[in-house]
Structures are given as structure tokens and as C-alpha cells.
Design a protein around this motif. Structure first.
Motif, PDB file in Angstrom:
ATOM      1  N   PRO A   1      30.725  42.862  32.998  1.00 14.05           N
ATOM      2  CA  PRO A   1      31.140  43.873  33.112  1.00 14.05           C
ATOM      3  C   PRO A   1      30.256  45.282  32.294  1.00 14.05           C
ATOM      4  O   PRO A   1      29.821  44.800  31.310  1.00 14.05           O
ATOM      5  N   LYS A   2      30.104  46.225  33.010  1.00 10.90           N
ATOM      6  CA  LYS A   2      29.452  47.514  32.136  1.00 10.90           C
ATOM      7  C   LYS A   2      30.074  47.892  30.990  1.00 10.90           C
ATOM      8  O   LYS A   2      29.381  48.329  30.071  1.00 10.90           O
ATOM      9  N   ASP A   3      31.492  47.728  31.042  1.00 10.68           N
ATOM     10  CA  ASP A   3      32.221  48.330  29.818  1.00 10.68           C
ATOM     11  C   ASP A   3      32.939  47.098  29.363  1.00 10.68           C
ATOM     12  O   ASP A   3      33.777  46.548  30.017  1.00 10.68           O
ATOM     13  N   ASN A   4      32.455  46.787  28.063  1.00 11.39           N
ATOM     14  CA  ASN A   4      33.053  45.495  27.338  1.00 11.39           C
ATOM     15  C   ASN A   4      34.193  45.650  26.675  1.00 11.39           C
ATOM     16  O   ASN A   4      34.930  44.883  25.939  1.00 11.39           O
ATOM     17  N   GLY A   5      34.864  47.048  26.704  1.00 11.23           N
ATOM     18  CA  GLY A   5      36.042  47.438  25.863  1.00 11.23           C
ATOM     19  C   GLY A   5      35.605  47.542  24.286  1.00 11.23           C
ATOM     20  O   GLY A   5      36.661  47.799  23.862  1.00 11.23           O
ATOM     21  N   GLY A   6      34.627  47.550  24.024  1.00 12.33           N
ATOM     22  CA  GLY A   6      34.270  47.865  22.733  1.00 12.33           C
ATOM     23  C   GLY A   6      34.202  46.626  21.547  1.00 12.33           C
ATOM     24  O   GLY A   6      33.800  46.528  20.624  1.00 12.33           O
ATOM     25  N   ALA A   7      34.261  45.452  22.617  1.00  6.19           N
ATOM     26  CA  ALA A   7      34.021  44.072  21.613  1.00  6.19           C
ATOM     27  C   ALA A   7      33.378  43.004  22.708  1.00  6.19           C
ATOM     28  O   ALA A   7      33.382  43.476  23.934  1.00  6.19           O
ATOM     29  N   ALA A   8      32.765  42.224  22.215  1.00  5.61           N
ATOM     30  CA  ALA A   8      32.027  40.972  22.805  1.00  5.61           C
ATOM     31  C   ALA A   8      33.067  40.401  23.664  1.00  5.61           C
ATOM     32  O   ALA A   8      34.038  40.068  23.204  1.00  5.61           O
ATOM     33  N   ILE A   9      32.589  40.031  24.926  1.00 11.20           N
ATOM     34  CA  ILE A   9      33.473  39.444  25.937  1.00 11.20           C
ATOM     35  C   ILE A   9      33.211  37.786  25.486  1.00 11.20           C
ATOM     36  O   ILE A   9      32.184  37.375  25.544  1.00 11.20           O
ATOM     37  N   ASN A  10      34.319  37.288  25.198  1.00  8.59           N
ATOM     38  CA  ASN A  10      34.610  35.686  25.065  1.00  8.59           C
ATOM     39  C   ASN A  10      34.980  34.812  26.023  1.00  8.59           C
ATOM     40  O   ASN A  10      34.706  33.652  25.835  1.00  8.59           O
ATOM     41  N   THR A  11      35.474  35.449  27.074  1.00 13.47           N
ATOM     42  CA  THR A  11      36.196  34.614  28.095  1.00 13.47           C
ATOM     43  C   THR A  11      36.217  35.248  29.402  1.00 13.47           C
ATOM     44  O   THR A  11      36.395  36.447  29.702  1.00 13.47           O
ATOM     45  N   TYR A  12      35.869  34.450  30.435  1.00 17.35           N
ATOM     46  CA  TYR A  12      35.953  34.851  31.875  1.00 17.35           C
ATOM     47  C   TYR A  12      37.055  33.820  32.474  1.00 17.35           C
ATOM     48  O   TYR A  12      37.079  32.897  32.318  1.00 17.35           O
ATOM     49  N   VAL A  13      37.701  34.711  33.324  1.00  9.94           N
ATOM     50  CA  VAL A  13      38.796  34.036  34.127  1.00  9.94           C
ATOM     51  C   VAL A  13      38.415  34.036  35.552  1.00  9.94           C
ATOM     52  O   VAL A  13      38.099  35.004  36.266  1.00  9.94           O
ATOM     53  N   VAL A  14      38.220  32.929  36.449  1.00 13.35           N
ATOM     54  CA  VAL A  14      37.698  32.730  37.524  1.00 13.35           C
ATOM     55  C   VAL A  14      38.865  32.343  38.572  1.00 13.35           C
ATOM     56  O   VAL A  14      39.477  31.276  38.179  1.00 13.35           O
ATOM     57  N   GLU A  15      39.337  33.252  39.270  1.00 14.24           N
ATOM     58  CA  GLU A  15      40.353  32.540  40.186  1.00 14.24           C
ATOM     59  C   GLU A  15      39.956  32.461  41.785  1.00 14.24           C
ATOM     60  O   GLU A  15      38.974  32.981  42.065  1.00 14.24           O
ATOM     61  N   MET A  16      40.519  31.401  42.306  1.00 19.49           N
ATOM     62  CA  MET A  16      40.133  30.978  43.466  1.00 19.49           C
ATOM     63  C   MET A  16      41.444  31.080  44.533  1.00 19.49           C
ATOM     64  O   MET A  16      42.295  30.405  44.250  1.00 19.49           O
ATOM     65  N   SER A  17      41.408  31.700  45.908  1.00 14.35           N
ATOM     66  CA  SER A  17      42.388  31.507  46.728  1.00 14.35           C
ATOM     67  C   SER A  17      42.172  30.518  47.859  1.00 14.35           C
ATOM     68  O   SER A  17      41.037  30.671  48.594  1.00 14.35           O
ATOM     69  N   GLU A  18      43.077  29.774  47.870  1.00 19.74           N
ATOM     70  CA  GLU A  18      42.740  28.629  49.185  1.00 19.74           C
ATOM     71  C   GLU A  18      43.290  29.415  50.589  1.00 19.74           C
ATOM     72  O   GLU A  18      44.239  28.939  50.956  1.00 19.74           O
ATOM     73  N   GLY A  19      42.364  30.087  51.032  1.00 25.15           N
ATOM     74  CA  GLY A  19      42.754  30.633  52.267  1.00 25.15           C
ATOM     75  C   GLY A  19      42.252  29.712  53.598  1.00 25.15           C
ATOM     76  O   GLY A  19      41.872  28.607  53.313  1.00 25.15           O
ATOM     77  N   LEU A  20      42.466  30.309  54.606  1.00 25.08           N
ATOM     78  CA  LEU A  20      42.508  29.409  55.815  1.00 25.08           C
ATOM     79  C   LEU A  20      40.881  29.530  56.324  1.00 25.08           C
ATOM     80  O   LEU A  20      40.506  30.020  57.097  1.00 25.08           O
ATOM     81  N   SER A  21      40.063  29.536  55.114  1.00 26.94           N
ATOM     82  CA  SER A  21      38.556  29.740  55.648  1.00 26.94           C
ATOM     83  C   SER A  21      37.982  28.419  56.449  1.00 26.94           C
ATOM     84  O   SER A  21      37.023  28.469  57.076  1.00 26.94           O
ATOM     85  N   GLY A  22      38.535  27.179  56.537  1.00 29.56           N
ATOM     86  CA  GLY A  22      38.045  26.251  56.929  1.00 29.56           C
ATOM     87  C   GLY A  22      39.108  26.083  58.261  1.00 29.56           C
ATOM     88  O   GLY A  22      39.606  26.738  58.876  1.00 29.56           O
ATOM     89  N   PRO A  23      39.057  24.654  59.040  1.00 33.66           N
ATOM     90  CA  PRO A  23      39.947  24.506  59.945  1.00 33.66           C
ATOM     91  C   PRO A  23      41.549  24.984  59.552  1.00 33.66           C
ATOM     92  O   PRO A  23      41.989  24.614  58.656  1.00 33.66           O
TER      93      PRO A  23
ATOM     94  N   GLY B   1      35.927  46.141  31.426  1.00 32.95           N
ATOM     95  CA  GLY B   1      35.972  46.575  32.722  1.00 32.95           C
ATOM     96  C   GLY B   1      35.821  45.544  33.520  1.00 32.95           C
ATOM     97  O   GLY B   1      36.085  44.227  33.258  1.00 32.95           O
ATOM     98  N   VAL B   2      35.634  45.648  34.902  1.00 35.39           N
ATOM     99  CA  VAL B   2      35.827  44.524  36.124  1.00 35.39           C
ATOM    100  C   VAL B   2      34.358  44.061  36.093  1.00 35.39           C
ATOM    101  O   VAL B   2      33.356  44.753  36.403  1.00 35.39           O
ATOM    102  N   PRO B   3      34.176  42.594  35.979  1.00 30.11           N
ATOM    103  CA  PRO B   3      32.982  42.160  36.355  1.00 30.11           C
ATOM    104  C   PRO B   3      32.492  42.394  37.812  1.00 30.11           C
ATOM    105  O   PRO B   3      33.110  43.047  38.665  1.00 30.11           O
ATOM    106  N   SER B   4      31.286  42.173  38.018  1.00 31.50           N
ATOM    107  CA  SER B   4      30.774  42.330  39.490  1.00 31.50           C
ATOM    108  C   SER B   4      31.259  41.056  40.320  1.00 31.50           C
ATOM    109  O   SER B   4      31.840  40.231  39.803  1.00 31.50           O
ATOM    110  N   LYS B   5      30.954  41.440  41.519  1.00 27.91           N
ATOM    111  CA  LYS B   5      31.645  40.445  42.558  1.00 27.91           C
ATOM    112  C   LYS B   5      30.940  39.098  42.698  1.00 27.91           C
ATOM    113  O   LYS B   5      29.702  39.266  42.393  1.00 27.91           O
ATOM    114  N   PRO B   6      31.580  38.268  42.443  1.00 32.01           N
ATOM    115  CA  PRO B   6      31.102  37.048  42.432  1.00 32.01           C
ATOM    116  C   PRO B   6      30.086  36.563  43.797  1.00 32.01           C
ATOM    117  O   PRO B   6      30.431  37.012  44.778  1.00 32.01           O
TER     118      PRO B   6
END
Length: 1059
Positions: free
Chosen positions: A533-555, A510-515
Motif C-alpha cells: 500500500p502507498k500508505d503504511n500507516g506510519g509503521a513498517a508492514i509486517n503481515t499481509y493477509v490473502v483471502e480467496m473466495s471459492e466461487g463458481l469460476s469452474g464447472p 492503506g489498501v494494497p494493490s489488486k492481486p
């Protein structure tokens, strides 16, 4: 147009097309070496000086489709055409022209004046060739054709003829006479043209008549499938001399044959120039009719008369494969159909087999005229290869293709465990193989069973059929299942294979919680955390993928060419359009406080410099809700989702998790609806579910887990339905001709006890039976195939029907034959029934003969295929009761009526040779053996004598005495005496004498008495000695003959049998 013009044209059929020319011009057709040209030339003017009236005369009769102008007008070379200076020149240079519509119109509209109608290209070409022959015949025309053409400028002046026209032309410029243009010298009248056309038609007809005058072919060397056809070229049957140049040198022959009569449909078997052909691929013993047709120069003559012939007979065609009609553990019954006999009746068939060795060597199994044969004393579950040939008076045919048949065996051996081909999240694809040692032609079905440890029901069938692969669906993810396979045939089931375990694949988690940011954000880094995630799909989770968007949060990346001086942040509420600025400064972040939960806010940020600013927008919301469920039916549940507290943001979707195990549920619905329907559920099964709501702020918590049980339903489908053999049925009322026995396994009751079963076997009303798992259907038609299926019943109704099986009742057993007594004696009865022919040994019908014993019960005397039986060791004058029944593969037929046969009284035994005692020269005394009375019946004797050379015995005594004195002997005369016993029976119908066999005759020769010294006793002793010596000689001879015969038999056995 100053002169004639040449235009190249093409015609597909050889005829001259219609030419449309301008006013004042006319087409001219000429031919040069077979090439036709149409020349367009100016017409002579129709204006005449002096005010003469222009006379229009009716046109000439239409010409045929092609005007033979080449014989009249030679085509001038192209270079001699010069510009025309006046109409008068052209009027004298060219012959008058006919109207185009008449000369080149449709030939079908022309009237018939003995001219041929040219309808196709072949006829036109034939006409051209005959036309050339006509030109060759006219020498003067040939000279004219070879002479140079006259110059068009040397014609006489038109002033010498009235109105500037030549003689024979009217004012309209149309030729009405036979006057020739002197400058051309080639003009011809219509009568001459018609004559030439008629001559050409006669040439064509003469050629066609010549081609039609062909004799019918001669057939020789006739074989079963080939025949040689020969013929002679066509010959003229006229008495006139025929021009050799007119007789073609090369002919094309077309040979046609028909097998459906002289007037039937013929097919072409040969086209060529040879005058003989061997026709192949004929059918043996078939009547054929052959014709020959000749073609020359595209002209065909009429076919010849038909010659009839009949192909010879030959050996039969190879028969088809023998097919199996019955199979047991120890026998195979084969049957075949007659092949084509090819004109000679098939009188026997040869069936060969390999005796089960499989080495390709065959030996005779059966030879005879029957079309079926039963091979017995075979081994169970063994393959035998057969081939068949037919024989007639012409020889033996080729063997059919080899065919392999197996005898029935026991139940299949234990198959190997099923193998995993592929696995999915909710399915497993399995494969298995045939049990080892299974015949290739034996039908085997398989049952794939699966056990789900979480269900607690044990192994349940998932598949029942003939395939070797199956995909089990609707499984749970990442779950272990056990499988095994069972093979079965008509003999029974095998043991289950070894159990194997396979696991379905896990699903994606399932979907992990909000970072969330943890700790302080540094200038170059920060730390984030999240919950798994509350639902691991029936097997242990071995990898997480973190994505970052370089938005215009700064100047801003682009400052517009001027440094940014400050930022402004404005906030909007969704309920109103009011906005207020919550921050203004040079920092790139700020904290907005005093916000209400569950509300939607809009923000826009402004970067200010000398050029201006821009405001982007973003939204956030959160929500939570609960769940309720109500049941719809055993396989459908409807989940109702009450509207939760939105916390200020609308719910965008709901997520429903559903599963059979509380800790292992999967998302079965995702959407904005407040209810959903869950399908594909099992009856009487507990399911678990929970729900959560989602808004723009994220997913809320799950509701409490709700458990529900589906209601009971109709039973599951019945599996393992099969027919029972006759040996498996113990009921005495079971008859394989009118009954079918079936058995099945109990299906899943789906929460309601099974009350019975409904059996459907065709057009009749289904039968409802109890809880038994076997049943035999009676009252059926013999030798009939039925489609049987079954369904289970409980209090909720009937379950689905099982798979359909085909069962066939056996034919009715044969009726008993009529029993007759063919021969009898006092101690034996020879009984006969049916038709005792040679086919009795190969007949599939067996007979059972029974006889009543002293206790009144019928005991078996004989069982077999023969049609006669001899009952021995019977008592005389005794009545016996017999009955018989016929048996075949369908079973034992009914017993016949009781037949009563009575043995006659026995005749007395043969007496020994009588003894003769000489009394004197003319008297002798004959004595014989004495017999005791036979069962109270007195015995008398009869004595007969044959004197000298007489051929018959005469009775000399009949009575109860055992001796007789015979007088009146003649000296030196031979006497032969014999005696028999007679039984005097006292019957209710009257007195009856039973005469026994006569004894061996005794020879007696009367001689004169010796001198007195010799006593009478010595004479008698001498006579007895002589007869005793003759008996010894006879016995020695018989013994010698028997010894010689025994030696001969031994020699024959040694030579023919042992060697």
C-alpha cells in the motif's frame, strides 16, 4: 325463599352497611358476642281480607347508626330456624322492622337527640365496651340473656288478635306501641332505647371526664440536657361513690413538650404505661413546657396543664474549625466564630497547636477572649496543626476537629517528568505528580508543554490548570513528541521537569494493490503478486493477509443429473441492449479481445446440458482525475476536485489526503463530492494534500502534491496569567489596597505580530496595554475581589480570553490615631495614641512614631503594637515635632498631622543636706550648697524650719545668699532645717519661679553650753560628729535591707523558675 338466610359480610369501619333486599323481605340486625349479623327474613303480607284499607302511618323517628337490639332480642341459634309456613308466623316471630334507609343511613343526616355520633372505628368500639357495662348492671337482662330463647312455634295463634297482627302493630306491620311479643319477650319501646343510649353517652362522657382530670407533671432532676417528669393517674373529683369496676386499671400516657411557649407546637416524647420518664436530648438553658394526656380504651382525655421548666446551663458546644485568613512565610492568622454558649457567656478561647512537630501532642498557643490570633516566627513551607476550645463559667468545651495549615513557602520544587498513561493514533494521555515536599493544602497549578520537532517552534503550552492528568489531542500518527511539566503557585514557577519523549501509535495501513497472477496457472496452484500500500500507516508492514473466495469460476458444482456438454459466454454493452456470444465450447475459460478502455461490459455464462442454462452478471470500470484547492479562512480550506477522465467508467468516490508534512499525509475525505472542507487547521501553517479517484476498476493514481499556507489569525490564548505579590512590584505608585499587579506569558502570534493586550477585570471598560508582559491596575476598590482575564491583540483582531483568575485588593491601611502628650518633664515626653488596652499586644495594627531631627527630616522613633512611648534625652524648653502612622497587612497608612510638644524648663537640682554650726545657746548658722545660674536664669534659695513637734515647715529665709543665721533657739528643743533652690525664669509672659526639690531635713538640738574650758569650736565639732555618725548608721541599715532583698529574689528565682 323459604326461611331466613345468613350471609357473611365485612365492614371496614364497624358500621352496618346498607342492605338491599328483594321486595317482600326485610333485614334484621342481631349481635352475638360482639359479632353483628344481618338476617334477611320475609315481611308480613300487607293484604288484609275483608277489604280493609291498608293504613300507612308515618315512620318512627330515625334510630342511631346502631340499634341496640342485643339487649332486647337474644339471637336464636342457627339450628332453631325452620321453614316458615305462613306469613302470620313470621309476623308474630319477629319485631316490626324500620325502614332500612332510616336505620342504616348516613349518621350525619340523623337529628341530634342527645345521642353520640359515631364517626370512626375507635368511637364505635368504645361505645361497645360501655354497652357491655350497661348489660352487666341489669341483672334481669343478664338472666334473660342466659335463658334459652323461646321457640318461634309456641307463639299464641294470630287469630286471637285482629287481622292476624299483635297489639301495637298497625296495618302496615310497623310497631306503634310498647307491647312485647310474648314468644320473644325482648321487645322495647323507643323511649327505653333512647334512655339506654343516653346512659351509654353518659358513660363515655364520664370516662372522658375522668381521663381529663389529670394533674400537670412534676419536673425534677433538671440537668442541662435531661429532665425527669413524673405524674399521677387521673382521679375523680366528684363526691359520689364511684364504681370500682368503672375505673380502668391500665392507662396509656402520652407526654408532650414544647420549646416555643405554652401555646406553641408540642411534640410527643413518650407513650407508655409508666408514670415517669426521663426526657433526653434537651437543649441547655432553654425554657420547656410539658403536658400529659391519658388514653384508656381508645378514649383520650384532655391534656393536662403545662408545667414549665428551664434546663440548666453547661459548658459551650465544641467550636467549629478555626479558618485561616492570612498566610505568609513566617506567620499564620487564624479566625473563628463563637459556638453556642449553652446559657453561659463565653469569656475565653483556648487555641492549641502541635508546634509543627506532627506527633499529636498539643500545647497552648493562645488563651483569651479574641476571636482571631496571629502566630508569628514560623518556618516557611511547614505544616502546623491547630484545635480550638471555648470556655464559659460552666467549664471548657470539647476541642474542635484538628486542622492542618501550612505557611507559605518558596516556588514549588521541580516536579517529576510526566508519565504516559495511554497512547492512541492522534492522542497521548499523560499523568504527573505533585512536587515532593508540597503541603497538601497549598494550591499548585501545572503547565504541560509539548515540543513538535517538525514544527520548529520549540516547547508550547498544551495545558494550564490544577489537574494531574491531561490528554493531548490532534497529534499526528507514529510521531515523536517531547513533553515537560512546570509547577507554579503564588510564589512563582518551578524549573521544568526533565524532558520525556512519547510516540503516537501508528494507524492501520492503506489498501494494497489488486492481486495479479504471475506466471502460468497450474491445475492445483497459481502464483499471485501485489504492490504494497502507498500508505503504511506510519509503521513498517509486517503481515499481509490473502483471502480467496471459492466461487463458481469452474464447472458448476451441480450438473442437474446430466453431464455438462458445453458453455456459452455472452457479452453486453452498457450503452445498448445488444449482446453477442463471444465463446461457446467445453472449456472453462476464454479470452475476450477487441475491447475498448473505460467501457462497461456485462457478461453472462451459460452451462448447457439437457436441462438448460443460467446467466450471472459482473461489471468492471476504471478512472483517474486531478485536484485544485482554494483557501476559505485560517482554519478551513476547501478542496475542489475537477472531474477527471473516466476511462469509460463513472467515478464512484474521491480520496483526499491531507497533512502537515509532505511525506506523512492521512486520508481526510472520502466520498463522491467534488469539494470538501478541511477544518481544525493552525493559522500561518503550510499543509500538503493530494487526491485520487476511484471507480469499479480500482483507484487511480494520486495527483501531484499541492502545498498551501493558512492565513494569519488572531493570537492564541494567553497562558500563565497570575497575580504579582507586593514584593515583586517595583513601582513607587503601587498600593495593594487600590492596585492589582498581574503578569503573563506571550502567546503564539499566529502569523501576525502582537500589538498589545486587553485586560478585563469586571464591570468596568477593559484596559488596553502595550506589549509589556506585566501591568498593575489602579483605581480599584479596597478589599474587593476582581475576576481578571486577558486577551492578546494583533492587526487581525483580539484572540480568545485567557482563564480567569481571582485577585483581591487589600483593605485600606488604617487612619493615623490622635497623638497626645500624657506626661512630660524637662528631658522626657511620654506620648500616647489610640486606646492602650490589653488587646494591644494581640492587635494586628502596628504603629510607626516619627520625630523631626535637627535637619528637618522625620526619623523613626518607635514601630510596634504598643500605644505609648517615652521620648528621652531631650533638651529643656525645646519644641519637638512628631507624626504617627498606623500599619497593618494592607500596608502603611497615611502620616498624621504634625504634633508639636515642648519640654518645660528644668527645676534646680536637689541641694545636699545643709550644715549647721552652733554659735551660742540661742543662735546657729545654717549653710547650704551653692548652684550656678541655669542658662542665664538666676538661682535663689529658700530655707525652712520645723520646730519641735510641729507638723509643717515654715519658711525663714528666701534669697540669693548661701547661709543664714537663725536666732531665738530654745534650750533642749529639736529643730529640723531643709533648703531648696529656686530658678527665677524671665518669660515673655512675666516672671516665673521654678522651685526645686527640698534637701534632706537636718536635725539640730539646742543644748546648754559645756564648761568654759570647752571652746565653741569643740561644740560645733561634737555636733558634726553626732550627725556624721547618724548618717553612717542610716547608710548601714539601707545596705542591709538591700542585701536581704537580693537574697530573697535569688531564692524565688531558684525555686520557681529554674526548678
Amino acid at each position: 325463599m323459604s326461611g331466613p338466610a345468613q350471609v357473611p359480610m365485612m365492614s371496614p369501619n364497624g358500621s352496618v352497611p346498607t342492605i338491599y333486599v328483594p321486595p317482600g323481605y326485610a333485614p334484621q340486625v342481631i349481635e352475638d358476642n360482639g359479632v353483628r349479623r344481618v338476617v334477611v327474613v320475609p315481611q308480613a303480607p300487607e293484604f288484609h281480607p275483608g277489604g280493609h284499607t291498608v293504613i300507612h302511618r308515618p315512620p318512627h323517628p330515625p334510630l342511631p347508626g346502631f340499634l341496640p337490639l342485643p339487649a332486647m332480642i337474644p339471637p336464636p341459634p342457627r339450628h332453631i330456624y325452620s321453614p316458615v309456613t305462613g306469613a302470620g308466623d313470621m309476623a308474630t316471630q319477629y319485631i316490626p322492622q324500620y325502614h332500612t334507609s332510616q336505620v342504616y343511613g348516613d349518621v350525619d343526616t340523623l337529628p341530634a337527640h342527645g345521642r353520640s355520633n359515631f364517626r370512626d372505628e375507635r368511637s364505635s368500639k368504645t361505645y361497645e365496651r360501655l354497652q357491655k357495662k350497661l348489660k352487666d348492671r341489669h341483672g334481669t337482662q343478664k338472666d334473660k340473656l342466659n335463658s334459652p330463647p323461646s321457640s318461634p312455634h309456641k307463639c299464641p295463634s294470630p287469630t286471637s288478635e285482629p287481622n292476624g297482627l299483635t297489639k301495637g302493630q298497625d296495618a302496615a306491620g310497623i310497631s306503634t306501641g310498647s307491647t312485647k311479643c310474648k314468644s320473644l319477650g325482648k321487645g322495647k319501646s323507643n323511649s327505653q332505647t333512647d334512655t339506654e343510649i343516653e346512659e351509654k353517652d353518659e358513660e363515655t362522657k364520664a370516662l372522658e371526664a375522668l381521663l381529663s382530670n389529670i394533674a400537670k407533671p412534676v419536673v425534677s432532676d433538671i440537668q442541662a440536657r435531661t429532665a425527669l417528669l413524673m405524674w399521677s393517674p387521673p382521679s375523680s373529683d366528684t363526691g359520689e361513690d364511684t364504681d370500682k369496676n368503672d375505673i380502668p386499671e391500665v392507662y396509656t400516657y402520652e407526654v408532650m413538650i414544647s420549646s416555643t411557649g405554652k401555646d406553641g407546637k408540642y411534640k410527643t416524647v413518650y407513650i407508655g404505661e409508666e408514670n415517669k420518664v426521663t426526657v433526653n436530648d434537651l437543649r441547655p438553658a432553654t425554657d420547656y413546657h410539658a403536658k400529659v394526656q391519658v388514653e384508656c380504651n381508645c378514649v383520650k382525655g384532655s391534656p393536662s396543664e403545662a408545667e414549665s421548666f428551664t434546663t440548666a446551663s453547661c459548658e459551650p458546644d465544641a467550636p467549629n474549625l478555626p479558618r485561616i485568613t492570612n498566610r505568609t512565610k513566617n506567620s499564620l492568622t487564624l479566625q473563628w466564630k463563637a459556638s453556642c454558649d449553652n446559657g453561659s457567656k463565653i469569656h475565653s478561647y483556648l487555641l492549641e497547636w502541635d508546634e509543627g512537630k506532627g506527633n499529636g501532642e498539643f500545647c497552648q498557643c493562645y488563651y483569651g477572649q479574641q476571636k482571631q490570633y496571629r502566630i508569628t516566627k514560623l518556618s516557611p513551607a511547614m505544616g502546623y496543626t491547630f484545635r480550638l476550645a471555648a470556655k464559659n463559667d460552666m467549664g471548657m468545651s470539647d476541642f474542635s476537629e484538628e486542622v492542618l495549615y501550612h505557611t507559605s513557602g518558596t516556588a514549588p520544587t521541580t516536579p517529576a517528568s510526566p508519565l504516559l498513561i495511554n497512547a492512541g493514533v492522534t492522542w497521548l494521555s499523560l499523568q504527573w505528580t505533585k512536587p515532593s515536599g508540597t503541603p497538601s493544602d497549598e494550591g499548585i497549578s501545572y503547565i504541560l508543554e509539548m515540543e513538535d520537532e517538525n514544527s520548529g517552534y520549540g516547547f508550547k503550552p498544551k495545558y494550564d490548570g490544577d489537574d494531574l492528568t491531561y490528554t493531548v489531542k490532534n497529534l499526528r500518527r507514529s510521531t515523536k513528541y517531547k513533553f515537560r511539566v512546570i509547577a507554579y503557585n503564588s510564589e512563582g514557577k518551578s524549573s521544568p521537569s526533565e524532558t520525556v519523549e512519547y510516540i503516537t501509535c501508528p494507524d492501520k495501513p492503506g489498501v494494497p494493490s489488486k492481486p495479479a497472477v504471475k506466471g502460468k496457472i497450474h491445475a492445483q496452484s497459481f502464483r499471485i503478486i501485489w504492490d504494497p500500500p502507498k500508505d503504511n500507516g506510519g509503521a513498517a508492514i509486517n503481515t499481509y493477509v490473502v483471502e480467496m473466495s471459492e466461487g463458481l469460476s469452474g464447472p458448476p458444482q451441480v450438473d442437474g443429473g446430466s453431464p455438462i456438454t458445453c458453455y456459452g459466454l455472452e457479452m453486453f454493452q452498457a450503452e445498448s441492449d445488444e449482446h453477442r456470444e463471444v465463446y461457446q465450447g467445453s472449456d472453462v475459460e476464454c479470452t475476450v479481445g477487441s475491447l475498448l478502455p473505460g467501457r462497461m461490459y456485462s457478461f453472462r455464462l451459460r452451462a448447457a446440458n439437457k436441462a438448460g442454462s443460467k446467466y450471472p452478471l459482473m461489471r468492471v470500470m476504471t478512472l483517474v482525475f486531478a485536484l485544485s484547492i482554494f483557501k476559505k479562512n485560517f482554519c478551513h480550506n476547501v478542496c475542489t476536485l475537477p472531474v477527471p477522465v473516466t476511462n469509460g467508467a463513472d467515478v464512484t468516490e474521491y480520496r483526499l489526503e491531507w497533512g502537515g508534512v509532505e511525506g506523512c499525509m492521512q486520508i481526510s475525505y472520502c466520498g463522491p463530492g467534488l469539494s470538501c472542507e478541511v477544518k481544525g487547521l493552525l493559522p500561518a501553517t503550510i499543509y500538503y494534500c493530494r487526491v485520487q479517484a476511484v471507480n469499479v476498476a480500482g483507484a487511480g493514481p494520486f495527483s501531484e502534491v499541492v502545498a498551501c499556507m493558512t492565513p494569519a489569525s488572531v493570537p492564541a490564548v494567553v497562558t500563565c496569567l497570575r497575580g504579582l505579590s507586593e514584593d515583586e512590584v517595583e513601582s513607587p505608585h503601587y498600593s495593594p489596597s487600590t492596585c492589582l499587579a498581574i503578569s503573563w506569558e506571550e502567546p503564539c502570534d499566529h502569523g501576525s505580530e502582537i500589538l498589545g493586550y486587553s485586560i478585563d477585570f469586571g464591570d468596568k471598560q477593559p484596559i488596553t496595554v502595550g506589549k509589556d508582559l506585566t501591568y498593575f491596575i489602579d483605581g480599584l476598590q479596597p478589599d474587593t475581589t476582581y475576576r481578571v482575564r486577558i486577551q492578546a491583540l494583533n492587526s487581525l483582531g483580539a484572540g480568545p480570553f485567557s482563564h480567569t483568575i481571582k485577585l483581591k485588593t487589600k483593605p485600606l491601611p488604617p487612619d493615623p490615631p490622635r497623638l497626645e502628650c500624657a506626661a512630660y518633664s524637662s528631658q522626657t515626653l511620654k506620648l500616647k495614641w489610640g486606646e492602650g488596652t490589653a488587646k494591644a499586644l494581640t492587635d494586628s495594627i502596628q504603629y510607626h512614631l516619627q520625630m523631626e531631627d535637627k535637619n528637618g527630616r522625620f526619623v523613626s522613633l518607635y514601630r510596634g503594637p504598643c500605644h505609648t512611648y517615652k521620648v528621652q534625652r531631650l533638651s529643656e524648653s525645646t519644641s519637638y515635632k512628631f507624626c504617627i502612622q498606623a500599619c497593618n497587612e494592607a500596608g502603611e497608612g497615611p502620616l498624621s498631622q504634625e504634633y508639636i510638644f515642648t519640654t518645660p524648663k528644668s527645676v534646680p537640682a536637689a541641694l545636699k543636706a545643709p550644715r549647721i554650726e552652733r554659735i551660742n545657746d540661742h543662735t546657729c548658722e545654717i549653710t547650704w550648697e551653692v548652684l550656678q545660674p541655669m542658662k542665664g536664669d538666676p538661682v535663689i534659695y529658700c530655707l525652712q524650719v520645723m520646730v519641735g513637734k510641729d507638723s509643717e515647715f515654715k519658711q525663714i529665709y528666701k534669697g540669693p545668699d548661701w547661709s543664714f543665721r537663725y536666732t531665738g533657739l530654745q534650750l533642749n528643743c529639736e529643730y529640723r532645717f531643709r533648703a531648696c533652690a529656686i530658678r527665677q525664669c524671665q518669660e515673655a509672659t512675666g516672671h516665673q519661679d521654678l522651685v526645686g526639690p527640698y534637701s534632706t531635713p537636718v536635725l539640730f538640738i539646742s543644748q546648754r553650753t559645756e564648761p568654759p574650758a570647752s571652746t565653741n569650736k569643740d561644740t560645733v565639732q561634737t555636733t558634726r560628729t553626732q550627725w556624721s555618725q547618724s548618717d553612717q548608721v542610716c547608710a548601714a541599715v539601707i545596705l542591709a535591707l538591700f542585701a536581704i532583698f537580693s537574697i530573697l529574689i535569688a531564692v524565688i528565682i531558684q525555686y520557681f523558675v529554674i526548678k
